[in-house]
Design a protein around this motif. Structure first.
Motif, mmCIF file in Angstrom:
data_model
loop_
_atom_site.group_PDB
_atom_site.id
_atom_site.type_symbol
_atom_site.label_atom_id
_atom_site.label_comp_id
_atom_site.label_asym_id
_atom_site.label_seq_id
_atom_site.Cartn_x
_atom_site.Cartn_y
_atom_site.Cartn_z
ATOM 1 N N ALA A 28 -17.876 -1.560 3.946
ATOM 2 C CA ALA A 28 -16.427 -1.590 3.732
ATOM 3 C C ALA A 28 -15.937 -3.020 3.555
ATOM 4 O O ALA A 28 -15.063 -3.293 2.721
ATOM 5 N N ARG A 29 -16.507 -3.942 4.321
ATOM 6 C CA ARG A 29 -16.109 -5.342 4.189
ATOM 7 C C ARG A 29 -16.442 -5.865 2.794
ATOM 8 O O ARG A 29 -15.632 -6.578 2.171
ATOM 9 N N GLU A 32 -13.989 -4.362 0.251
ATOM 10 C CA GLU A 32 -12.681 -5.028 0.321
ATOM 11 C C GLU A 32 -12.738 -6.419 -0.300
ATOM 12 O O GLU A 32 -11.838 -6.812 -1.061
ATOM 13 N N ALA A 74 -12.559 -2.994 6.638
ATOM 14 C CA ALA A 74 -11.608 -3.141 5.530
ATOM 15 C C ALA A 74 -10.198 -2.779 6.002
ATOM 16 O O ALA A 74 -9.655 -1.741 5.621
ATOM 17 N N THR A 77 -7.428 -2.363 2.900
ATOM 18 C CA THR A 77 -7.688 -1.554 1.711
ATOM 19 C C THR A 77 -7.249 -0.117 1.963
ATOM 20 O O THR A 77 -7.493 0.429 3.039
#
Length: 269
Positions: A28-29, A32, A74, A77
Protein backbone atom coordinates in the motif's frame (compact mmCIF):
# COMPACT_ATOMS: atom_id res chain seq x y z
CA UNK A 1 -6.42 11.98 -0.63
CA UNK A 2 -8.81 12.13 -3.56
CA UNK A 3 -12.42 12.42 -2.50
CA UNK A 4 -15.34 10.81 -4.27
CA UNK A 5 -16.28 14.20 -5.70
CA UNK A 6 -12.84 14.46 -7.32
CA UNK A 7 -13.18 10.99 -8.84
CA UNK A 8 -16.56 11.98 -10.25
CA UNK A 9 -14.96 15.11 -11.74
CA UNK A 10 -12.24 12.96 -13.32
CA UNK A 11 -14.95 10.97 -15.10
CA UNK A 12 -16.68 14.12 -16.28
CA UNK A 13 -13.41 15.56 -17.58
CA UNK A 14 -12.34 12.23 -19.17
CA UNK A 15 -9.28 11.91 -16.93
CA UNK A 16 -8.54 8.22 -16.50
CA UNK A 17 -8.59 6.80 -12.96
CA UNK A 18 -5.92 4.33 -11.79
CA UNK A 19 -6.73 1.64 -9.23
CA UNK A 20 -4.37 -1.01 -7.88
CA UNK A 21 -4.78 -3.76 -5.31
CA UNK A 22 -2.72 -3.70 -2.12
CA UNK A 23 -3.06 -6.06 0.81
CA UNK A 24 -0.50 -4.94 3.37
CA UNK A 25 1.58 -2.04 4.65
CA UNK A 26 4.54 -2.19 2.21
CA UNK A 27 2.49 -2.73 -0.97
CA UNK A 28 0.00 0.00 0.00
CA UNK A 29 2.86 2.37 0.77
CA UNK A 30 4.36 1.73 -2.67
CA UNK A 31 1.02 2.23 -4.39
CA UNK A 32 0.49 5.53 -2.58
CA UNK A 33 4.02 6.71 -3.37
CA UNK A 34 3.35 5.92 -7.04
CA UNK A 35 0.42 8.36 -6.96
CA UNK A 36 -2.23 5.80 -7.90
CA UNK A 37 -5.74 7.17 -7.38
CA UNK A 38 -7.45 4.26 -5.60
CA UNK A 39 -6.30 1.26 -3.57
CA UNK A 40 -8.46 -1.86 -3.69
CA UNK A 41 -7.98 -4.27 -0.82
CA UNK A 42 -9.43 -7.12 -2.84
CA UNK A 43 -10.36 -10.61 -1.75
CA UNK A 44 -7.88 -11.72 -4.42
CA UNK A 45 -5.52 -11.65 -1.43
CA UNK A 46 -6.80 -15.17 -0.84
CA UNK A 47 -4.76 -16.34 -3.82
CA UNK A 48 -1.92 -13.81 -3.93
CA UNK A 49 -1.11 -13.63 -0.22
CA UNK A 50 -2.83 -16.51 1.59
CA UNK A 51 -2.14 -19.24 -0.97
CA UNK A 52 -5.70 -20.40 -1.62
CA UNK A 53 -6.83 -21.46 -5.07
CA UNK A 54 -9.95 -19.29 -4.85
CA UNK A 55 -11.29 -16.18 -3.15
CA UNK A 56 -14.12 -18.08 -1.48
CA UNK A 57 -12.02 -19.07 1.54
CA UNK A 58 -11.31 -15.47 2.53
CA UNK A 59 -13.11 -14.39 5.71
CA UNK A 60 -14.36 -11.05 6.95
CA UNK A 61 -11.63 -11.11 9.59
CA UNK A 62 -9.03 -11.64 6.83
CA UNK A 63 -10.30 -8.59 4.97
CA UNK A 64 -10.32 -6.43 8.08
CA UNK A 65 -6.80 -7.53 9.05
CA UNK A 66 -5.31 -6.77 5.63
CA UNK A 67 -7.27 -3.57 5.08
CA UNK A 68 -6.05 -2.16 8.39
CA UNK A 69 -2.47 -2.85 7.34
CA UNK A 70 -3.05 -1.26 3.92
CA UNK A 71 -4.63 1.78 5.57
CA UNK A 72 -1.53 2.27 7.72
CA UNK A 73 0.63 2.07 4.60
CA UNK A 74 -1.53 4.46 2.58
CA UNK A 75 -3.30 6.92 4.86
CA UNK A 76 -3.77 9.43 2.06
CA UNK A 77 -5.21 7.26 -0.74
CA UNK A 78 -8.89 6.54 -1.43
CA UNK A 79 -9.31 2.92 -0.32
CA UNK A 80 -11.97 0.37 -1.26
CA UNK A 81 -12.25 -2.97 0.56
CA UNK A 82 -14.02 -6.12 -0.63
CA UNK A 83 -16.96 -7.76 1.09
CA UNK A 84 -15.76 -11.39 1.05
CA UNK A 85 -17.64 -14.55 0.11
CA UNK A 86 -20.28 -15.46 2.68
CA UNK A 87 -20.74 -11.91 3.93
CA UNK A 88 -23.40 -11.05 1.33
CA UNK A 89 -26.66 -12.79 0.52
CA UNK A 90 -27.21 -14.48 3.88
CA UNK A 91 -29.93 -12.25 5.35
CA UNK A 92 -30.64 -8.53 5.35
CA UNK A 93 -29.60 -8.24 8.98
CA UNK A 94 -26.41 -10.26 8.60
CA UNK A 95 -25.41 -8.54 5.34
CA UNK A 96 -25.74 -5.10 6.94
CA UNK A 97 -23.86 -6.20 10.04
CA UNK A 98 -20.94 -7.36 7.89
CA UNK A 99 -21.00 -4.18 5.80
CA UNK A 100 -21.00 -1.93 8.86
CA UNK A 101 -18.23 -3.91 10.54
CA UNK A 102 -16.00 -3.90 7.46
CA UNK A 103 -16.51 -0.20 6.78
CA UNK A 104 -16.10 1.03 10.33
CA UNK A 105 -13.16 -1.15 11.38
CA UNK A 106 -11.02 -0.63 8.27
CA UNK A 107 -11.60 3.12 7.85
CA UNK A 108 -11.96 2.52 4.12
CA UNK A 109 -13.65 5.12 1.93
CA UNK A 110 -15.94 2.47 0.40
CA UNK A 111 -16.74 -1.24 0.39
CA UNK A 112 -17.03 -3.34 -2.78
CA UNK A 113 -19.87 -5.80 -3.34
CA UNK A 114 -19.90 -8.42 -6.10
CA UNK A 115 -23.18 -8.80 -7.95
CA UNK A 116 -26.32 -6.68 -8.23
CA UNK A 117 -27.37 -6.74 -4.56
CA UNK A 118 -29.65 -3.76 -4.94
CA UNK A 119 -31.31 -3.78 -1.52
CA UNK A 120 -27.99 -4.00 0.28
CA UNK A 121 -26.50 -1.20 -1.83
CA UNK A 122 -29.50 1.02 -1.09
CA UNK A 123 -29.45 0.30 2.63
CA UNK A 124 -25.74 1.05 2.77
CA UNK A 125 -26.35 4.34 0.98
CA UNK A 126 -29.08 5.27 3.44
CA UNK A 127 -26.77 4.90 6.45
CA UNK A 128 -23.77 6.48 4.73
CA UNK A 129 -21.64 3.56 3.53
CA UNK A 130 -20.37 4.17 -0.04
CA UNK A 131 -20.57 1.02 -2.18
CA UNK A 132 -18.53 0.10 -5.25
CA UNK A 133 -20.40 -2.50 -7.29
CA UNK A 134 -18.68 -5.29 -9.25
CA UNK A 135 -20.28 -6.88 -12.32
CA UNK A 136 -19.21 -9.16 -15.15
CA UNK A 137 -16.83 -11.88 -14.04
CA UNK A 138 -17.25 -12.02 -10.27
CA UNK A 139 -14.57 -14.28 -8.73
CA UNK A 140 -16.74 -15.29 -5.77
CA UNK A 141 -19.16 -16.92 -8.24
CA UNK A 142 -16.68 -18.78 -10.44
CA UNK A 143 -17.84 -22.10 -8.99
CA UNK A 144 -21.02 -21.52 -10.98
CA UNK A 145 -19.99 -19.21 -13.82
CA UNK A 146 -16.36 -20.24 -14.35
CA UNK A 147 -13.54 -17.96 -15.49
CA UNK A 148 -14.82 -16.69 -18.81
CA UNK A 149 -15.71 -13.50 -20.63
CA UNK A 150 -19.18 -12.32 -19.67
CA UNK A 151 -21.74 -10.47 -21.77
CA UNK A 152 -20.88 -12.15 -25.06
CA UNK A 153 -24.47 -12.77 -26.18
CA UNK A 154 -27.03 -10.05 -26.84
CA UNK A 155 -29.15 -11.25 -23.92
CA UNK A 156 -26.21 -11.37 -21.52
CA UNK A 157 -25.02 -7.94 -22.65
CA UNK A 158 -28.46 -6.43 -22.11
CA UNK A 159 -28.63 -7.98 -18.64
CA UNK A 160 -25.26 -6.44 -17.76
CA UNK A 161 -26.46 -3.03 -18.96
CA UNK A 162 -29.62 -3.29 -16.89
CA UNK A 163 -27.69 -4.47 -13.83
CA UNK A 164 -25.23 -1.58 -14.19
CA UNK A 165 -28.05 0.96 -14.39
CA UNK A 166 -29.77 -0.69 -11.44
CA UNK A 167 -26.76 -0.58 -9.11
CA UNK A 168 -26.28 3.08 -9.97
CA UNK A 169 -29.92 3.83 -9.15
CA UNK A 170 -29.55 1.90 -5.89
CA UNK A 171 -26.73 4.20 -4.87
CA UNK A 172 -23.42 2.62 -5.95
CA UNK A 173 -20.72 5.29 -6.15
CA UNK A 174 -18.53 3.37 -8.60
CA UNK A 175 -18.65 0.23 -10.75
CA UNK A 176 -15.97 -2.35 -11.53
CA UNK A 177 -16.51 -4.29 -14.76
CA UNK A 178 -14.43 -7.45 -15.14
CA UNK A 179 -13.81 -9.56 -18.25
CA UNK A 180 -16.46 -8.23 -20.61
CA UNK A 181 -16.24 -7.17 -24.28
CA UNK A 182 -14.69 -3.74 -24.67
CA UNK A 183 -17.55 -2.28 -26.73
CA UNK A 184 -20.06 -3.32 -24.07
CA UNK A 185 -17.90 -1.79 -21.33
CA UNK A 186 -17.62 1.44 -23.32
CA UNK A 187 -21.40 1.57 -23.73
CA UNK A 188 -21.96 1.07 -19.99
CA UNK A 189 -19.35 3.68 -19.05
CA UNK A 190 -21.02 6.18 -21.37
CA UNK A 191 -24.48 5.58 -19.91
CA UNK A 192 -23.51 5.72 -16.23
CA UNK A 193 -22.83 8.91 -14.30
CA UNK A 194 -20.62 7.12 -11.77
CA UNK A 195 -17.00 6.12 -12.59
CA UNK A 196 -16.67 2.74 -14.30
CA UNK A 197 -13.35 0.95 -13.65
CA UNK A 198 -12.39 -1.86 -16.00
CA UNK A 199 -10.31 -4.99 -15.59
CA UNK A 200 -10.21 -6.89 -18.84
CA UNK A 201 -12.85 -4.51 -20.19
CA UNK A 202 -10.96 -2.38 -22.68
CA UNK A 203 -9.60 1.15 -22.67
CA UNK A 204 -12.85 3.13 -22.87
CA UNK A 205 -13.88 2.67 -19.25
CA UNK A 206 -13.21 5.56 -16.89
CA UNK A 207 -10.23 3.81 -15.34
CA UNK A 208 -8.36 0.57 -14.87
CA UNK A 209 -7.58 -1.80 -12.00
CA UNK A 210 -4.99 -4.58 -11.84
CA UNK A 211 -3.59 -6.84 -9.14
CA UNK A 212 -0.29 -5.71 -7.59
CA UNK A 213 1.17 -9.22 -7.55
CA UNK A 214 0.23 -9.82 -11.21
CA UNK A 215 1.79 -6.66 -12.65
CA UNK A 216 5.00 -7.20 -10.67
CA UNK A 217 5.17 -11.02 -11.04
CA UNK A 218 5.44 -11.26 -7.29
CA UNK A 219 4.81 -14.79 -6.03
CA UNK A 220 2.30 -15.65 -8.74
CA UNK A 221 2.59 -17.47 -12.03
CA UNK A 222 -0.91 -16.65 -13.26
CA UNK A 223 -1.23 -14.20 -16.12
CA UNK A 224 -4.76 -13.49 -17.32
CA UNK A 225 -5.04 -12.09 -20.86
CA UNK A 226 -5.76 -8.61 -19.53
CA UNK A 227 -2.64 -8.36 -17.34
CA UNK A 228 0.35 -6.37 -18.53
CA UNK A 229 3.63 -7.05 -16.71
CA UNK A 230 5.26 -3.82 -15.48
CA UNK A 231 7.97 -5.26 -13.23
CA UNK A 232 9.59 -8.50 -12.13
CA UNK A 233 10.12 -9.45 -8.50
CA UNK A 234 11.29 -12.96 -9.42
CA UNK A 235 15.04 -12.14 -9.42
CA UNK A 236 14.64 -11.72 -5.67
CA UNK A 237 14.71 -15.52 -5.45
CA UNK A 238 18.33 -15.46 -6.60
CA UNK A 239 19.16 -13.03 -3.80
CA UNK A 240 17.58 -15.40 -1.28
CA UNK A 241 19.57 -18.30 -2.71
CA UNK A 242 22.78 -16.29 -2.34
CA UNK A 243 21.91 -15.56 1.29
CA UNK A 244 21.30 -19.26 1.92
CA UNK A 245 24.65 -20.19 0.35
CA UNK A 246 26.56 -17.54 2.32
CA UNK A 247 25.06 -18.71 5.61
CA UNK A 248 26.04 -22.29 4.86
CA UNK A 249 29.55 -21.25 3.87
CA UNK A 250 29.94 -18.88 6.87
CA UNK A 251 30.49 -15.91 4.55
CA UNK A 252 27.62 -14.13 6.27
CA UNK A 253 27.83 -12.35 8.59
CA UNK A 254 31.23 -10.99 7.66
CA UNK A 255 33.15 -8.45 9.79
CA UNK A 256 31.22 -5.40 8.57
CA UNK A 257 27.93 -6.87 9.88
CA UNK A 258 29.20 -7.86 13.34
CA UNK A 259 29.10 -5.86 16.60
CA UNK A 260 32.50 -5.89 18.30
CA UNK A 261 32.36 -5.43 22.08
CA UNK A 262 34.58 -7.39 24.44
CA UNK A 263 32.20 -8.76 27.08
CA UNK A 264 33.18 -12.35 27.64
CA UNK A 265 36.52 -13.08 29.26
CA UNK A 266 38.88 -15.02 27.10
CA UNK A 267 39.51 -18.55 28.23
CA UNK A 268 43.29 -19.07 28.43
CA UNK A 269 43.02 -22.74 29.25
Amino acid sequence: MKKLKELMTMKQESIKISMMTAYDYPSARQVEEAGIDIILVGDSLGMTVLGYDSTVYVTLDDMIHHAKAARRGAPDTYMVVDMPFGSVGISDEQDMKCAITLYSETKAEAIKIEGAHLELIEKCRLIGIPVVSHLGLTPQSVGITGYSVHGKSKEAAEQLIQDALAVERAGAVMLVLEAIPSDLAAHIAERLKIPVIGIGAGVETDGQVLVYHDVLQYGTERKPKFVKIYGDFRPGIEALKTYHEEVRAERFPSEEYIYKVQIMEKNND
